[in-house]
Design a protein around this motif. Structure first.
Motif, PDB file in Angstrom:
ATOM      1  N   PRO A 118       0.834  -1.204   0.000  1.00  0.00           N
ATOM      2  CA  PRO A 118       0.000   0.000   0.000  1.00  0.00           C
ATOM      3  C   PRO A 118       0.874   1.261   0.000  1.00  0.00           C
ATOM      4  O   PRO A 118       1.993   1.259   0.498  1.00  0.00           O
ATOM      5  N   ILE A 119       0.337   2.317  -0.586  1.00  0.00           N
ATOM      6  CA  ILE A 119       1.018   3.608  -0.571  1.00  0.00           C
ATOM      7  C   ILE A 119       0.839   4.200   0.822  1.00  0.00           C
ATOM      8  O   ILE A 119      -0.227   4.104   1.418  1.00  0.00           O
ATOM      9  N   LYS A 120       1.919   4.817   1.316  1.00  0.00           N
ATOM     10  CA  LYS A 120       1.856   5.399   2.662  1.00  0.00           C
ATOM     11  C   LYS A 120       2.575   6.739   2.684  1.00  0.00           C
ATOM     12  O   LYS A 120       3.331   7.059   1.763  1.00  0.00           O
ATOM     13  N   PRO A 121       2.317   7.555   3.725  1.00  0.00           N
ATOM     14  CA  PRO A 121       3.006   8.840   3.822  1.00  0.00           C
ATOM     15  C   PRO A 121       4.520   8.687   3.723  1.00  0.00           C
ATOM     16  O   PRO A 121       5.088   7.702   4.205  1.00  0.00           O
ATOM     17  N   PHE A 122       5.137   9.647   3.072  1.00  0.00           N
ATOM     18  CA  PHE A 122       6.576   9.756   2.833  1.00  0.00           C
ATOM     19  C   PHE A 122       7.072   8.858   1.707  1.00  0.00           C
ATOM     20  O   PHE A 122       8.263   8.880   1.392  1.00  0.00           O
ATOM     21  N   ASP A 123       6.192   8.076   1.064  1.00  0.00           N
ATOM     22  CA  ASP A 123       6.607   7.334  -0.121  1.00  0.00           C
ATOM     23  C   ASP A 123       6.915   8.330  -1.238  1.00  0.00           C
ATOM     24  O   ASP A 123       6.224   9.345  -1.401  1.00  0.00           O
ATOM     25  N   SER A 154      -2.580  10.667   3.622  1.00  0.00           N
ATOM     26  CA  SER A 154      -3.630   9.832   3.064  1.00  0.00           C
ATOM     27  C   SER A 154      -4.948  10.561   3.292  1.00  0.00           C
ATOM     28  O   SER A 154      -5.271  10.931   4.421  1.00  0.00           O
ATOM     29  N   LEU A 155      -5.714  10.787   2.218  1.00  0.00           N
ATOM     30  CA  LEU A 155      -6.973  11.536   2.335  1.00  0.00           C
ATOM     31  C   LEU A 155      -8.195  10.635   2.389  1.00  0.00           C
ATOM     32  O   LEU A 155      -9.298  11.104   2.582  1.00  0.00           O
ATOM     33  N   GLY A 156      -7.988   9.361   2.204  1.00  0.00           N
ATOM     34  CA  GLY A 156      -9.086   8.410   2.182  1.00  0.00           C
ATOM     35  C   GLY A 156      -8.636   7.177   1.442  1.00  0.00           C
ATOM     36  O   GLY A 156      -7.468   7.043   1.075  1.00  0.00           O
ATOM     37  N   LYS A 157      -9.564   6.290   1.205  1.00  0.00           N
ATOM     38  CA  LYS A 157      -9.210   5.047   0.525  1.00  0.00           C
ATOM     39  C   LYS A 157      -8.675   5.353  -0.870  1.00  0.00           C
ATOM     40  O   LYS A 157      -9.380   5.866  -1.730  1.00  0.00           O
ATOM     41  N   ASP A 158      -7.386   5.075  -1.051  1.00  0.00           N
ATOM     42  CA  ASP A 158      -6.722   5.196  -2.349  1.00  0.00           C
ATOM     43  C   ASP A 158      -6.635   6.614  -2.901  1.00  0.00           C
ATOM     44  O   ASP A 158      -6.549   6.806  -4.120  1.00  0.00           O
ATOM     45  N   THR A 169      -1.328  18.396  -4.436  1.00  0.00           N
ATOM     46  CA  THR A 169      -2.636  18.009  -4.960  1.00  0.00           C
ATOM     47  C   THR A 169      -3.032  16.596  -4.552  1.00  0.00           C
ATOM     48  O   THR A 169      -2.176  15.756  -4.277  1.00  0.00           O
ATOM     49  N   ALA A 170      -4.330  16.355  -4.519  1.00  0.00           N
ATOM     50  CA  ALA A 170      -4.867  15.019  -4.240  1.00  0.00           C
ATOM     51  C   ALA A 170      -4.824  14.191  -5.516  1.00  0.00           C
ATOM     52  O   ALA A 170      -5.233  14.659  -6.586  1.00  0.00           O
ATOM     53  N   ILE A 171      -4.314  12.965  -5.402  1.00  0.00           N
ATOM     54  CA  ILE A 171      -4.176  12.086  -6.558  1.00  0.00           C
ATOM     55  C   ILE A 171      -4.579  10.666  -6.151  1.00  0.00           C
ATOM     56  O   ILE A 171      -4.195  10.190  -5.080  1.00  0.00           O
ATOM     57  N   GLY A 172      -5.309   9.999  -7.022  1.00  0.00           N
ATOM     58  CA  GLY A 172      -5.705   8.617  -6.779  1.00  0.00           C
ATOM     59  C   GLY A 172      -4.533   7.657  -6.925  1.00  0.00           C
ATOM     60  O   GLY A 172      -3.621   7.884  -7.731  1.00  0.00           O
ATOM     61  N   ALA A 173      -4.562   6.590  -6.154  1.00  0.00           N
ATOM     62  CA  ALA A 173      -3.494   5.589  -6.178  1.00  0.00           C
ATOM     63  C   ALA A 173      -3.297   4.996  -7.565  1.00  0.00           C
ATOM     64  O   ALA A 173      -2.184   4.621  -7.928  1.00  0.00           O
ATOM     65  N   ASP A 174      -4.360   4.940  -8.357  1.00  0.00           N
ATOM     66  CA  ASP A 174      -4.260   4.380  -9.699  1.00  0.00           C
ATOM     67  C   ASP A 174      -3.435   5.242 -10.652  1.00  0.00           C
ATOM     68  O   ASP A 174      -3.082   4.812 -11.744  1.00  0.00           O
TER      69      ASP A 174
END
Length: 74
Positions: free
Chosen positions: A4-9, A33-37, A54-59
């Motif tokens: 999973p992606i996590k802070p500081f990655d 992390s702003l929410g799921k993915d 900016t907010a960006i989706g994990a995809d």
């Protein structure tokens, strides 16, 4: 299996975000992390100045790895 992606990655964009002036391959750091993915990603120039936050989706993100990792056996 991906981790999973996590802070500081440290991440790279997998596609352009023209509305934010960001291009495929630009590198940023996950700051929250702003929410799921969905993650807040900060992009900083060579002088240490933030040019995008900016907010960006994990995809749309690829986590960059700097350590030796074993390939998954299939």
């Amino acid at each position: 299996m991906t981790q999973p992606i996590k802070p500081f990655d440290v991440v790279a964009l997998t596609g352009d975000l023209p509305e934010r002036g960001l291009l495929t391959g630009q590198v940023g750091t996950v700051v929250e992390s702003l929410g799921k993915d969905v993650f807040e990603v900060e992009f900083i120039d060579d002088e240490g100045r933030t040019y995008a936050l900016t907010a960006i989706g994990a995809d749309r993100l690829l986590v960059l790895r700097y350590d030796l990792a074993q390939a998954a056996s299939g």
